[in-house]
Each structure stands twice: as structure tokens, then as C-alpha cells.
Design a protein around this motif. Sequence first.
Motif, PDB file in Angstrom:
ATOM      1  N   THR A  97      60.258  50.025 -16.502  1.00 25.74           N
ATOM      2  CA  THR A  97      60.504  50.928 -15.372  1.00 25.74           C
ATOM      3  C   THR A  97      59.416  51.994 -15.294  1.00 25.74           C
ATOM      4  N   THR A  98      59.044  52.537 -16.439  1.00 29.05           N
ATOM      5  CA  THR A  98      57.992  53.560 -16.475  1.00 29.05           C
ATOM      6  C   THR A  98      56.675  52.981 -15.972  1.00 29.05           C
ATOM      7  N   GLU A  99      56.333  51.784 -16.445  1.00 29.56           N
ATOM      8  CA  GLU A  99      55.104  51.132 -15.994  1.00 29.56           C
ATOM      9  C   GLU A  99      55.152  50.869 -14.488  1.00 29.56           C
ATOM     10  N   ALA A 100      56.269  50.365 -13.994  1.00 27.19           N
ATOM     11  CA  ALA A 100      56.409  50.072 -12.560  1.00 27.19           C
ATOM     12  C   ALA A 100      56.266  51.342 -11.723  1.00 27.19           C
ATOM     13  N   ASN A 101      56.851  52.434 -12.183  1.00 24.92           N
ATOM     14  CA  ASN A 101      56.745  53.705 -11.452  1.00 24.92           C
ATOM     15  C   ASN A 101      55.307  54.199 -11.400  1.00 24.92           C
ATOM     16  N   ILE A 102      54.602  54.102 -12.517  1.00 22.39           N
ATOM     17  CA  ILE A 102      53.192  54.527 -12.542  1.00 22.39           C
ATOM     18  C   ILE A 102      52.374  53.657 -11.595  1.00 22.39           C
ATOM     19  N   LEU A 103      52.594  52.338 -11.642  1.00 23.06           N
ATOM     20  CA  LEU A 103      51.858  51.433 -10.760  1.00 23.06           C
ATOM     21  C   LEU A 103      52.164  51.716  -9.285  1.00 23.06           C
ATOM     22  N   ASP A 104      53.420  51.991  -8.969  1.00 19.36           N
ATOM     23  CA  ASP A 104      53.789  52.323  -7.588  1.00 19.36           C
ATOM     24  C   ASP A 104      53.063  53.577  -7.118  1.00 19.36           C
ATOM     25  N   GLU A 105      53.064  54.597  -7.957  1.00 21.53           N
ATOM     26  CA  GLU A 105      52.390  55.857  -7.604  1.00 21.53           C
ATOM     27  C   GLU A 105      50.889  55.643  -7.459  1.00 21.53           C
ATOM     28  N   LEU A 106      50.327  54.836  -8.330  1.00 19.24           N
ATOM     29  CA  LEU A 106      48.892  54.548  -8.267  1.00 19.24           C
ATOM     30  C   LEU A 106      48.550  53.802  -6.974  1.00 19.24           C
ATOM     31  N   LEU A 107      49.368  52.832  -6.622  1.00 15.83           N
ATOM     32  CA  LEU A 107      49.118  52.083  -5.386  1.00 15.83           C
ATOM     33  C   LEU A 107      49.189  52.953  -4.145  1.00 15.83           C
ATOM     34  N   VAL A 108      50.138  53.849  -4.107  1.00 11.25           N
ATOM     35  CA  VAL A 108      50.244  54.767  -2.970  1.00 11.25           C
ATOM     36  C   VAL A 108      48.964  55.592  -2.850  1.00 11.25           C
ATOM     37  N   THR A 132      48.046  41.160 -11.885  1.00 12.23           N
ATOM     38  CA  THR A 132      49.082  40.358 -11.235  1.00 12.23           C
ATOM     39  C   THR A 132      50.219  41.234 -10.735  1.00 12.23           C
ATOM     40  N   LYS A 133      50.669  42.167 -11.562  1.00 10.70           N
ATOM     41  CA  LYS A 133      51.767  43.054 -11.165  1.00 10.70           C
ATOM     42  C   LYS A 133      51.377  43.897  -9.952  1.00 10.70           C
ATOM     43  N   ILE A 134      50.179  44.447  -9.988  1.00  7.98           N
ATOM     44  CA  ILE A 134      49.731  45.312  -8.892  1.00  7.98           C
ATOM     45  C   ILE A 134      49.537  44.504  -7.612  1.00  7.98           C
ATOM     46  N   GLU A 135      48.969  43.308  -7.739  1.00  3.69           N
ATOM     47  CA  GLU A 135      48.759  42.488  -6.545  1.00  3.69           C
ATOM     48  C   GLU A 135      50.080  42.148  -5.867  1.00  3.69           C
ATOM     49  N   LYS A 136      51.116  41.845  -6.661  1.00  8.97           N
ATOM     50  CA  LYS A 136      52.446  41.572  -6.085  1.00  8.97           C
ATOM     51  C   LYS A 136      52.959  42.796  -5.333  1.00  8.97           C
ATOM     52  N   LYS A 137      52.818  43.968  -5.944  1.00  9.30           N
ATOM     53  CA  LYS A 137      53.287  45.199  -5.303  1.00  9.30           C
ATOM     54  C   LYS A 137      52.460  45.494  -4.052  1.00  9.30           C
ATOM     55  N   LEU A 138      51.174  45.250  -4.136  1.00 10.20           N
ATOM     56  CA  LEU A 138      50.271  45.504  -3.015  1.00 10.20           C
ATOM     57  C   LEU A 138      50.622  44.618  -1.823  1.00 10.20           C
ATOM     58  N   SER A 140      53.520  43.373  -1.155  1.00  3.89           N
ATOM     59  CA  SER A 140      54.795  43.829  -0.570  1.00  3.89           C
ATOM     60  C   SER A 140      54.608  45.120   0.242  1.00  3.89           C
ATOM     61  N   LEU A 141      53.633  45.938  -0.139  1.00  8.12           N
ATOM     62  CA  LEU A 141      53.348  47.154   0.637  1.00  8.12           C
ATOM     63  C   LEU A 141      52.707  46.813   1.983  1.00  8.12           C
ATOM     64  N   ILE A 142      51.812  45.823   1.956  1.00 10.24           N
ATOM     65  CA  ILE A 142      51.068  45.451   3.156  1.00 10.24           C
ATOM     66  C   ILE A 142      51.953  44.673   4.129  1.00 10.24           C
ATOM     67  N   ALA A 143      52.820  43.808   3.575  1.00  9.84           N
ATOM     68  CA  ALA A 143      53.666  42.941   4.409  1.00  9.84           C
ATOM     69  C   ALA A 143      54.698  43.695   5.204  1.00  9.84           C
TER      70      ALA A 143
END
Length: 143
Positions: A97-108, A132-138, A140-143
Amino acid sequence: MNVTIEIKCKIDELIHLLLTDGVQPSDLTDNIFLDDYSNISYRRQNQMIIGELVFREEMFNKLVETKLRYYYSLDKKLLRIDEETYKGTNVIWDRDTTEANILDELLVLLNKSYEQEQISRFLSTLPSNLKTKIEKKLHSLIA
């Protein structure tokens, strides 16, 4: 704060998380010498090591028992900490969860400041599991 500095801080936070194993069982075991602790135990279960520390503390003029449960991977990384009290069980900390939150904030921050090509170049410098994790999140942000 400057967006570039914010991005650097998020990257540093992520690196710290990835390089830090967390508190180790041997460090926690020493708590048994403290008066408040009544039980400390460890067991292996489902490819994990689970440690339980039980202690008592006074709350509202009443002695309350609390159980902390620490989950470790077999390579000694702390994965999660749960707290169990008379109110129930809640997650105090979770590595994923901590990693996912950091990645989400970084992507924003990246999406706010850089073009897609620059973001792609940045992603190409990351370890494959993070990429891979960031690309999946990216996506979903773009779509």
C-alpha cells in the motif's frame, strides 16, 4: 515547493522503501524484557514469517491487551503490521500500500509536469518490476 523537488522527494521515498527491510524479528524480541510485554512468538506460515507481540497498556484507567502482528517475507522484508485490540484488528502499515501510494503521487506529479515522451524515458530507467507497476497505473490514468 517546486514540482521537480517534489518528484525527487517521491523518488527518494520510493528508493528508501525498496532498500529498507524494516524492523527485524531479533530487534522486536528484545521487548520481552520490558514489563509491559507478556508474550512474543514467531511462526512460519504460507511462505511468510509471522511474529506476534502481546503487551498491556493502561487506557481509560483500565489495563488493555494489544497484539501486534508482523508479517515478513522469507527474505526478511517486513511486509505488514497489524494491531489487534478490543476494538478489532487494523493494518498499521503495509509495504504494498505504501509503495502504491508513493507511485500514485509520483505519477500525478509526472503527468502534471512532463510530456508523455519524457515520462516514458524516465520509466525506462526503472527496474522492470516498478516499471510494470507504473505503466499499469499510467494506462489507467490516461484511459
